[in-house]
Design a protein around this motif. Structure first.
Motif, mmCIF file in Angstrom:
data_model
loop_
_atom_site.group_PDB
_atom_site.id
_atom_site.type_symbol
_atom_site.label_atom_id
_atom_site.label_comp_id
_atom_site.label_asym_id
_atom_site.label_seq_id
_atom_site.Cartn_x
_atom_site.Cartn_y
_atom_site.Cartn_z
ATOM 1 N N SER A 92 0.843 -1.195 0.000
ATOM 2 C CA SER A 92 0.000 0.000 0.000
ATOM 3 C C SER A 92 0.881 1.249 0.000
ATOM 4 O O SER A 92 2.060 1.201 0.341
ATOM 5 N N ARG A 93 0.306 2.354 -0.384
ATOM 6 C CA ARG A 93 1.049 3.607 -0.442
ATOM 7 C C ARG A 93 1.577 4.005 0.940
ATOM 8 O O ARG A 93 2.604 4.667 1.056
ATOM 9 N N SER A 94 0.911 3.568 1.991
ATOM 10 C CA SER A 94 1.324 3.935 3.347
ATOM 11 C C SER A 94 2.378 2.993 3.930
ATOM 12 O O SER A 94 2.836 3.192 5.058
ATOM 13 N N HIS A 95 2.813 1.997 3.162
ATOM 14 C CA HIS A 95 3.787 1.013 3.651
ATOM 15 C C HIS A 95 5.133 1.671 3.946
ATOM 16 O O HIS A 95 5.648 2.445 3.143
ATOM 17 N N VAL A 96 5.705 1.351 5.120
ATOM 18 C CA VAL A 96 7.001 1.885 5.543
ATOM 19 C C VAL A 96 7.890 0.712 5.941
ATOM 20 O O VAL A 96 7.459 -0.184 6.657
ATOM 21 N N GLU A 97 9.119 0.716 5.460
ATOM 22 C CA GLU A 97 10.107 -0.314 5.816
ATOM 23 C C GLU A 97 11.106 0.288 6.790
ATOM 24 O O GLU A 97 11.555 1.422 6.605
ATOM 25 N N GLU A 98 11.460 -0.474 7.817
ATOM 26 C CA GLU A 98 12.528 -0.044 8.713
ATOM 27 C C GLU A 98 13.828 -0.665 8.219
ATOM 28 O O GLU A 98 13.939 -1.874 8.059
ATOM 29 N N LEU A 99 14.821 0.169 7.966
ATOM 30 C CA LEU A 99 16.111 -0.269 7.456
ATOM 31 C C LEU A 99 17.005 -0.735 8.601
ATOM 32 O O LEU A 99 16.750 -0.406 9.767
ATOM 33 N N PRO A 100 18.044 -1.524 8.288
ATOM 34 C CA PRO A 100 18.934 -2.041 9.334
ATOM 35 C C PRO A 100 19.538 -0.963 10.248
ATOM 36 O O PRO A 100 19.805 -1.219 11.417
ATOM 37 N N ASP A 101 19.722 0.245 9.715
ATOM 38 C CA ASP A 101 20.304 1.314 10.541
ATOM 39 C C ASP A 101 19.263 2.022 11.405
ATOM 40 O O ASP A 101 19.560 2.988 12.097
ATOM 41 N N ARG A 122 9.829 5.176 3.175
ATOM 42 C CA ARG A 122 8.423 5.147 2.773
ATOM 43 C C ARG A 122 8.310 4.408 1.435
ATOM 44 O O ARG A 122 8.135 4.993 0.374
ATOM 45 N N THR A 123 8.428 3.102 1.520
ATOM 46 C CA THR A 123 8.489 2.244 0.345
ATOM 47 C C THR A 123 7.242 2.373 -0.524
ATOM 48 O O THR A 123 7.327 2.403 -1.746
ATOM 49 N N GLY A 158 4.878 3.933 -5.659
ATOM 50 C CA GLY A 158 3.826 4.684 -6.348
ATOM 51 C C GLY A 158 4.401 5.749 -7.266
ATOM 52 O O GLY A 158 3.936 5.943 -8.395
ATOM 53 N N ASN A 159 5.441 6.449 -6.796
ATOM 54 C CA ASN A 159 6.086 7.478 -7.621
ATOM 55 C C ASN A 159 6.750 6.866 -8.847
ATOM 56 O O ASN A 159 6.677 7.421 -9.948
ATOM 57 N N GLN A 160 7.425 5.728 -8.673
ATOM 58 C CA GLN A 160 8.077 5.074 -9.810
ATOM 59 C C GLN A 160 7.049 4.664 -10.852
ATOM 60 O O GLN A 160 7.246 4.841 -12.051
ATOM 61 N N ALA A 191 4.030 5.947 -11.310
ATOM 62 C CA ALA A 191 3.440 7.138 -11.921
ATOM 63 C C ALA A 191 4.372 7.762 -12.956
ATOM 64 O O ALA A 191 3.915 8.356 -13.934
ATOM 65 N N ARG A 192 5.670 7.609 -12.769
ATOM 66 C CA ARG A 192 6.663 8.211 -13.666
ATOM 67 C C ARG A 192 7.293 7.199 -14.619
ATOM 68 O O ARG A 192 8.322 7.477 -15.224
ATOM 69 N N ARG A 193 6.675 6.039 -14.772
ATOM 70 C CA ARG A 193 7.303 4.973 -15.555
ATOM 71 C C ARG A 193 7.576 5.346 -17.000
ATOM 72 O O ARG A 193 8.483 4.815 -17.611
ATOM 73 N N ASP A 194 6.813 6.284 -17.541
ATOM 74 C CA ASP A 194 7.069 6.720 -18.920
ATOM 75 C C ASP A 194 8.418 7.421 -19.051
ATOM 76 O O ASP A 194 8.960 7.522 -20.149
ATOM 77 N N LYS A 195 8.948 7.925 -17.940
ATOM 78 C CA LYS A 195 10.220 8.633 -17.960
ATOM 79 C C LYS A 195 11.399 7.727 -17.597
ATOM 80 O O LYS A 195 12.547 8.159 -17.663
ATOM 81 N N LEU A 196 11.124 6.468 -17.196
ATOM 82 C CA LEU A 196 12.192 5.536 -16.845
ATOM 83 C C LEU A 196 12.768 4.919 -18.111
ATOM 84 O O LEU A 196 12.031 4.587 -19.039
#
Length: 52
Positions: A3-12, A17-18, A23-25, A27-32
């Motif tokens: 989900s858009r609200s999903h958050v991952e805690e990194l080892p450090d 805000r994964t 979601g941003n990637q 939405a912008r896939r035409d530019k990748l």
């Protein structure tokens, strides 16, 4: 798929805000470029495979 609200805690201990990043990637896939889409596809991002 996360989900858009999903958050991952990194080892450090910081949080990433994964859900927002994915979601941003998408939405912008035409530019990748092909290399970026291939990297996402390799990570299992299904919509990136469709765009290759």
């Amino acid at each position: 798929m996360v989900s858009r609200s999903h958050v991952e805690e990194l080892p450090d201990g910081t949080e990433h805000r994964t859900g927002v990043w994915i979601g941003n990637q998408k939405a912008r896939r035409d530019k990748l470029d092909t290399e970026q889409l291939a990297a996402l596809a390799e990570l299992g991002v299904q919509w990136a495979v469709w765009d290759l």
